[in-house]
Design a protein around this motif. Structure first.
Motif, mmCIF file in Angstrom:
data_model
loop_
_atom_site.group_PDB
_atom_site.id
_atom_site.type_symbol
_atom_site.label_atom_id
_atom_site.label_comp_id
_atom_site.label_asym_id
_atom_site.label_seq_id
_atom_site.Cartn_x
_atom_site.Cartn_y
_atom_site.Cartn_z
ATOM 1 N N VAL A 122 19.238 -24.389 -6.090
ATOM 2 C CA VAL A 122 18.711 -24.162 -4.743
ATOM 3 C C VAL A 122 18.543 -22.665 -4.485
ATOM 4 N N HIS A 123 19.550 -21.888 -4.868
ATOM 5 C CA HIS A 123 19.472 -20.433 -4.676
ATOM 6 C C HIS A 123 18.256 -19.860 -5.389
ATOM 7 N N LYS A 124 18.122 -20.230 -6.645
ATOM 8 C CA LYS A 124 17.050 -19.660 -7.466
ATOM 9 C C LYS A 124 15.682 -20.037 -6.915
ATOM 10 N N PHE A 125 15.523 -21.325 -6.603
ATOM 11 C CA PHE A 125 14.207 -21.777 -6.169
ATOM 12 C C PHE A 125 13.863 -21.169 -4.812
ATOM 13 N N THR A 126 14.844 -21.146 -3.907
ATOM 14 C CA THR A 126 14.590 -20.571 -2.588
ATOM 15 C C THR A 126 14.203 -19.099 -2.730
ATOM 16 N N GLU A 127 14.911 -18.407 -3.595
ATOM 17 C CA GLU A 127 14.627 -16.999 -3.826
ATOM 18 C C GLU A 127 13.191 -16.818 -4.347
ATOM 19 N N ALA A 128 12.842 -17.682 -5.310
ATOM 20 C CA ALA A 128 11.501 -17.585 -5.901
ATOM 21 C C ALA A 128 10.437 -17.818 -4.838
ATOM 22 N N ILE A 129 10.671 -18.791 -3.955
ATOM 23 C CA ILE A 129 9.677 -19.093 -2.925
ATOM 24 C C ILE A 129 9.592 -17.940 -1.917
ATOM 25 N N HIS A 130 10.745 -17.339 -1.624
ATOM 26 C CA HIS A 130 10.723 -16.212 -0.695
ATOM 27 C C HIS A 130 9.979 -15.032 -1.300
ATOM 28 N N GLU A 131 10.074 -14.883 -2.606
ATOM 29 C CA GLU A 131 9.321 -13.805 -3.259
ATOM 30 C C GLU A 131 7.819 -14.056 -3.136
ATOM 31 N N LEU A 132 7.449 -15.328 -3.224
ATOM 32 C CA LEU A 132 6.025 -15.666 -3.088
ATOM 33 C C LEU A 132 5.562 -15.573 -1.636
ATOM 34 N N GLY A 133 6.518 -15.747 -0.729
ATOM 35 C CA GLY A 133 6.181 -15.698 0.699
ATOM 36 C C GLY A 133 5.603 -17.015 1.168
ATOM 37 N N PRO A 134 5.241 -17.075 2.459
ATOM 38 C CA PRO A 134 4.693 -18.320 2.996
ATOM 39 C C PRO A 134 3.390 -18.681 2.279
ATOM 40 N N ALA A 135 3.177 -19.985 2.121
ATOM 41 C CA ALA A 135 1.961 -20.432 1.443
ATOM 42 C C ALA A 135 0.757 -20.056 2.284
ATOM 43 N N PRO A 136 -0.308 -19.581 1.648
ATOM 44 C CA PRO A 136 -1.504 -19.250 2.428
ATOM 45 C C PRO A 136 -2.070 -20.515 3.046
#
Lengths: 154, 659
Positions: A122-136
């Motif tokens: 969960v930590h890793k995936f959440t971090e990865a998504i935050h790096e990508l930012g909100p979906a366009p």
């Protein structure tokens, strides 16, 4: 009606009832702290997950989708996760063709005893998504086009 | 639809980290929600009564409870709504404890997340339909896998309860690890004297069919109606004819065969009966050592056998058994002590494992109960025991405590003094863990009455010096280094899961943990059940256990089977697949995909269609995700229901249905 505001992003999790949902429970019982972005949808088996669920989530504003099931060969239904693995891998390779960032989708295997591992996932995936930012945000036309392609492929 | 939402405080478990009042209040604005409230303990009697009252007062036809995991209390609340007159499947749960309050400290974020989970459950519930279970007949026979003490106890209890029992044991005799022990702690009574009669009971019980030298090849079916394929391994002896007289053992010229029963201490003959009290008492040939098999000639056993039971050409045989329930009692293995290279286990002849030492102590062992060093046969004067070899040690991936090593080491120290009154024993330990009845008193006796010297600390290394072994370690209480010259070193090996247990778990369709031990349904409240209905656990296959715990778990598993079989009909879970005959194009993809053979091709006015055999369907939904038409739907987890949950989370929800 999503209530996510501020820094939180929308992450949808599809978890099989027997292993990963149990693993998430085990993480809870162990009080292994996790970011709050992820919301879990319980399904009986990872093999129950239609890849279109994931597409639909991504096309309609989810910032990330995480699927987790039993380790291959350790399936409550003998081989459901083997079907899941094939479908999900195909989907992952298919996402860029649809114009989706494939990093917004991930699948993992976590058993019911692996609370600690679930926390890490969960930590890793959440971090990865935050790096990508909100979906366009997609335009309606984009959504319609992508859906037509997806429907053809399925 | 009129939906009621109940948000549980769970004392402060949820309320401490989630604003439950606000979740309930905001839930009222969700579509179809007619009533919402928060409640202190939803699962307690008062809480349940509150739910029933609200259903009646507000005319609710669906209920969402936001509390703990559905894996815990879903059945509880399903019964509650049923008591209020609703169908038990008009109920959904939102997990705001394990998945929210226990894993996040931010109360605001938690409250938002909890509301999202409630809104997902409400969205799903709007597509719920009442489901009715079907009943099916139960085959009241049980299969016990593993003939150690747990399996023996489970088999006897079931058999005495009137059930037909099939007991399957991998080795050529039942008895398991306990049969190898000399004495048991803390009573120091003779192991075979208490186990032997039970083993005889198994062999004589009219309700028990024993398959020794056999393994499970495959298990198919479902609760109440399993079919097991059992592989009876070739023993090269016709067990119908063999009387167990032992003449073949006397005459067999191959006397250097590995003696598995004696843990490799000493050797045996190629054709052998593992020990005199073996059940069944039948000979079997070890083809790796038999001269007939390795060199092509000999045949002495065939010549001397008075009943002409030898069959060199025998092959494995498959038998099938129909049973309604399975008890797994496959036990454990001991840690391979040679992984600690610094201790020299397996390299130095006089550094042995605890179970090997047990065989040396045993009157029926290779030395007739005389404690002799394996290297030169001399009686040891100084014996050093090293505890926690393969337990509580992360470096060898065995961080867990095996539980019984402290006790059997104390027992072996006591027995050493009994056998050799002039000897001196030392025990290197980390902590003494002796929580059982009379256990702590027993270790104290080892120290006080039998003068065993306990040294708290780990052993760093063991090396030979002359005909002795130097054990070098730390005494952490005295803060000094210790060196002891020992004649014999016994490594107290920890327990690990039986070899091949993941493979066995896959056959039984149950889960196993990262160490290979089988997982129980709930660690506290369902310790002998698994997540697969009709499969139960007994003994050390679930985790390290001593004899009393194994026996009580064997009995517990048996009582669970007897409870299940007390009914003639079982109810099947109605959360199974259903076919929309109008949509089905008869492509047969679901038939191919189903792992259980639960879908068959049927004929509908001359057209091929899919038909679900409801009692066989396990509710995985593989077919639903496979069907190109969306014609077969797993009830209670339909496409529309899962998408309703997805929509509840998404920024641009879709109103259109998926179908």
């Amino acid at each position: 009606m999503p209530a996510a505001t501020g820094d939180e992003l929308r992450i949808v999790g599809f978890l099989c009832n027997w292993c990963s949902y149990g693993g998430a429970d085990t993480a809870g019982v162990g009080r292994f702290q996790q970011p709050t972005d992820l919301r879990i949808i319980r399904v009986p088996c990872s093999g129950r997950i239609d890849p279109l669920f994931i597409l639909r989530a991504l096309f309609h504003g989810a910032d990330g989708v995480l699927v987790s099931g039993c380790h291959p060969r350790d399936c409550h239904y003998s081989e459901g996760n083997l079907y899941a693995r094939r479908r999900l891998e195909v989907l992952k390779r298919f996402l860029p063709i649809l114009g989706m960032d494939e990093r917004r989708f991930e699948y993992t295997w976590v058993s019911a005893s692996e609370g600690k591992k679930w926390q890490t996932v969960v930590h890793k995936f959440t971090e990865a998504i935050h790096e990508l930012g909100p979906a366009p945000a997609l335009s309606e036309a984009q959504v319609a086009r992508a859906q037509a392609v997806a429907a053809d492929a399925a | 639809m009129r939906i009621g939402v109940f948000v549980c405080h769970c004392g402060s478990n949820i309320a401490g980290n989630v604003d439950v009042g606000s979740v309930a209040e905001q839930a009222l604005s969700l579509p179809d929600v007619a009533f919402a409230s928060d409640t202190m303990y939803a699962c307690a009697e008062q809480g349940q009564e509150g739910i029933i009252e609200a259903i009646r007062d507000h005319g609710l036809d669906g209920v969402v409870v936001a509390s703990c995991t559905p894996r815990m209390h879903e059945p509880t609340f399903r019964r509650t709504v049923e008591r209020a007159g609703l169908n038990r499947y008009m109920f959904e749960m939102a997990n705001i404890r394990e998945h929210v309050s226990w894993i996040g400290k931010d109360k605001e974020a938690n409250t938002r997340k909890a509301l999202d989970l409630v809104s997902m459950a409400v969205s799903k519930l709007r597509y719920d339909r009442p489901l009715t279970p079907k009943s099916f007949e139960v085959n009241k026979r049980v299969m016990v896998v593993g003939g150690g003490v747990a399996g023996i106890q489970a088999a006897l209890d079931c058999a005495n309860g009137g059930l037909e029992v099939v007991l399957v044991e991998k080795q050529s005799t039942i008895g398991g690890k306990m049969a190898k022990l000399d004495k048991t702690f803390p009573t120091v009574d003779c192991s075979s004297c208490i186990l032997g009669p039970k083993m005889v009971d198994v062999s004589q019980h009219p309700n028990i069919t024993l398959y020794a030298s056999s393994e499970i090849d495959e298990l198919s079916g479902y609760v109440g109606n399993y079919t097991a394929t059992i592989r009876r391994k070739a023993t090269y002896v016709d067990w119908e004819a063999c009387t167990g007289c032992g003449l073949c053992m006397e005459k067999c010229p191959s006397k250097k065969s590995a003696d598995y029963f004696n843990e490799g201490v000493g050797t045996t003959t190629a054709i052998n009966i593992p020990f005199p009290q073996a059940i069944p008492k039948k000979a079997s040939i070890d083809p790796d050592f038999c001269i007939r098999f390795t060199k092509g000639k000999c045949g002495v056993c065939a010549k001397v056998c008075p009943t002409e039971a030898i069959r060199y050409e025998q092959e494995d045989e498959l038998v099938t058994e129909e049973v309604g329930a399975v008890i797994a009692a496959t036990g454990f293995d001991l840690f391979d002590t040679s992984k600690y290279a610094q201790y020299g286990g397996g390299r130095y002849p006089d550094v042995i494992t605890s179970l090997q030492y047990e065989r040396l102590l045993s009157a029926s062992g290779p030395t007739g109960g005389h404690v002799k060093r394996p290297s030169d046969g001399k009686e040891p004067e100084t014996v050093v025991f090293v505890q926690c070899v393969g337990s509580r040690d992360k470096s060898v991936d065995r961080p867990y405590c095996s539980g019984f090593c402290c006790m059997y080491t104390a027992k072996q120290a006591i027995l050493t003094k009994d056998h050799l009154p002039g000897s001196q024993s030392y025990v290197f330990y980390m902590d003494i863990r002796a929580p059982g009845k009379l256990y702590d008193e027993f270790t104290r006796r080892a120290m006080e009455e039998y003068d065993t010297r306990y040294i708290r600390g780990r052993v760093a290394m063991i090396y030979p010096k002359g005909d002795k072994y130097v054990v070098r370690g730390a005494d952490t209480l005295a803060g000094t280094q210790v060196e002891i010259e020992a004649d014999l070193v016994v490594l107290a090996a920890g327990a690990e899961s039986a070899k091949g247990s993941p493979r066995m778990a896959e056959k039984l369709r149950i889960s196993y943990d990262k160490y290979g031990f089988f997982m129980e349904s709930h660690p506290k409240l369902r310790p002998v059940e698994t997540n697969t209905a009709g499969v139960f656990l007994a003994g050390a296959c679930q985790g390290p256990k001593d004899i009393p715990s194994s026996v009580s778990q064997g009995s517990a598993a048996a009582s669970k089977v007897l409870e299940m079989f007390s009914k003639d009909m079982l109810e099947s879970d109605p959360q199974v697949a259903a076919v929309d005959i109008k949509r089905c194009i008869g492509c047969g993809k679901c038939v191919q995909t189903c792992p259980f053979g639960a879908i068959e091709e049927t004929d509908f006015r001359g057209q091929p269609k899919a038909g679900v055999i409801e009692t066989v369907c396990q509710g995985c939904g593989l077919c639903t995700a496979t069907c190109p038409q969306g014609a077969i739907q797993l009830q209670h987890f339909t496409d529309n229901q899962i998408l309703a949950e997805v929509n509840a989370l998404c920024r641009q929800p879709l109103v259109t249905s998926f179908e």
